[in-house]
Scaffold this active site. Structure first.
Site, PDB file in Angstrom:
ATOM      1  CG  HIS A  23      -2.180  -0.794   1.010  1.00 44.45           C
ATOM      2  ND1 HIS A  23      -3.442  -0.267   1.167  1.00 44.45           N
ATOM      3  CD2 HIS A  23      -2.363  -2.086   0.645  1.00 44.45           C
ATOM      4  CE1 HIS A  23      -4.354  -1.205   0.910  1.00 44.45           C
ATOM      5  NE2 HIS A  23      -3.711  -2.320   0.599  1.00 44.45           N
TER       6      HIS A  23
ATOM      7  CG  ASP B 194      -3.158 -21.023   2.696  1.00 46.03           C
ATOM      8  OD1 ASP B 194      -3.844 -22.069   2.678  1.00 46.03           O
ATOM      9  OD2 ASP B 194      -1.950 -21.000   2.452  1.00 46.03           O
TER      10      ASP B 194
ATOM     11  CB  SER C 165       3.830   8.708   2.127  1.00 42.95           C
ATOM     12  OG  SER C 165       3.471   7.775   1.133  1.00 42.95           O
TER      13      SER C 165
ATOM     14  CB  VAL D 286      -0.256   5.772  -2.397  1.00 44.25           C
ATOM     15  CG1 VAL D 286      -0.674   7.238  -2.341  1.00 44.25           C
ATOM     16  CG2 VAL D 286      -1.472   4.863  -2.556  1.00 44.25           C
TER      17      VAL D 286
END
Length: 324
Positions: free
Chosen positions: A82, A243, A92, A86
């Site tokens: 993630h 899983d 960040s 971005v």
């Protein structure tokens, strides 16, 4: 491997507030829209002259965190994805909202990031800065990259070399997240488009793969089992293995699950139902070594996305605060 952890609440990123960390061959995630790769500015020996033991220090902190909760593994991997998606790999996503600035981590698409991922980086940063020669010399972005490699290796996956030299980003806004992260119902074409924008191939996307509503093609018995395990109004601290075979091991079981219709989300199962990606799934379901090699290539490329150097970044003393 437990690529994801189901939860039914948007946590405030506190440790043990599990979300859907996606690990495994599915490492749920993906999509980037950051600056182009800056691999020439990264080297494996970046800290050799200032903090030569940084990798060992980070690994020790990661080991301790894993002993506290297995959620550390998928949470850290998902946090890395993630972050890189971005504005590039610049930590960040670690920044907390302050004043009038609403940071990346508080965008709706990031609220499900498990607090244990953030805590892993914070603890590793503290361990590094506790060493006099290393204090304020190692970026949060590099610590996140190292921690990601370590949770993968410590759960049975490959221990690959990590390129270092990233600086921490100078900004973090919720608005910058818009359109940068994949959605649970994405088609193969949409996933490929997001990855291609960052120099990542379909093979890279499958190796790093992930997703999120129950896929209508999902094995019904499996869907029922998962729904029963995660009832409505469930305690958000409850983690459920996505899983069911080898939940705490980084392996190729994810692909075997897809062959059986056990991809939890549309963007998981589409990798098998779409004939353009099925051959890769079949190949890796039968060859763990081939999958791990492809994974190393993919995550190395991911780590080069949008790297900040020079005046484009700094080294934060507090990973959650800009300019410090």
């Amino acid at each position: 491997m437990a690529r994801r952890v189901l939860h039914h609440n948007t946590s405030n990123h506190h440790p043990n507030n599990v979300t859907s960390p996606l690990l495994s061959l599915s490492l749920a995630l993906l999509c980037l829209l950051s600056a182009p790769a800056a691999s020439a500015q990264l080297t494996r020996t970046h800290y050799a002259g200032v903090c030569p033991n940084v990798e060992g220090i980070v690994r020790g902190a990661v080991q301790k965190k894993i002993q506290q909760t297995f959620v550390t593994i998928p949470a850290t991997i998902r946090l890395f994805f993630h972050d890189c998606f971005v504005q590039g790999c610049d930590a960040s996503v670690m920044v907390a909202s302050a004043g009038s600035n609403r940071a990346e981590k508080d965008h709706p698409d990031n609220l499900s990031l498990a607090g244990d991922g953030f805590d892993t980086v914070i603890k590793a940063k503290q361990a590094v800065d506790a060493v006099a020669g290393c204090r304020n010399k190692v970026s949060c972005a590099d610590i996140l990259a190292l921690a990601t490699r370590d949770v993968i290796a410590l759960s049975g996956g490959p221990s690959y070399p990590v390129e270092l030299g990233r600086l921490d980003g100078l900004s973090s806004t919720a608005g910058s997240v818009n359109g940068r992260l994949p959605q649970p119902n994405f088609s193969l074409a949409q996933l490929n488009s997001l990855f291609a924008a960052n120099g990542l191939s379909q093979s890279d996307m499958i190796a790093l793969s992930g997703g999120n509503p129950v896929d209508p093609t999902l094995n019904r018995a499996y869907a029922t089992q998962l729904q029963q395990m995660c009832p409505r109004n469930v305690d958000p601290r409850i983690a459920i293995n996505m899983d069911p075979i080898t939940p705490n091991t980084f392996d190729n079981t994810y692909f075997k699950n897809l062959q059986q219709g056990k991809g939890l989300f549309t963007s998981d199962q589409i990798l098998y139902t779409d004939l353009k990606s099925r051959p890769t799934v079949d190949a890796w379901a039968g060859n763990s070594v081939a999958f791990q090699q492809a994974f190393i290539t993919a995550i190395t490329k991911l780590g080069r996305v949008g790297v900040k150097t020079g005046r484009g970044g700094n080294i934060r003393t507090d990973c959650g605060v800009l300019g410090r």
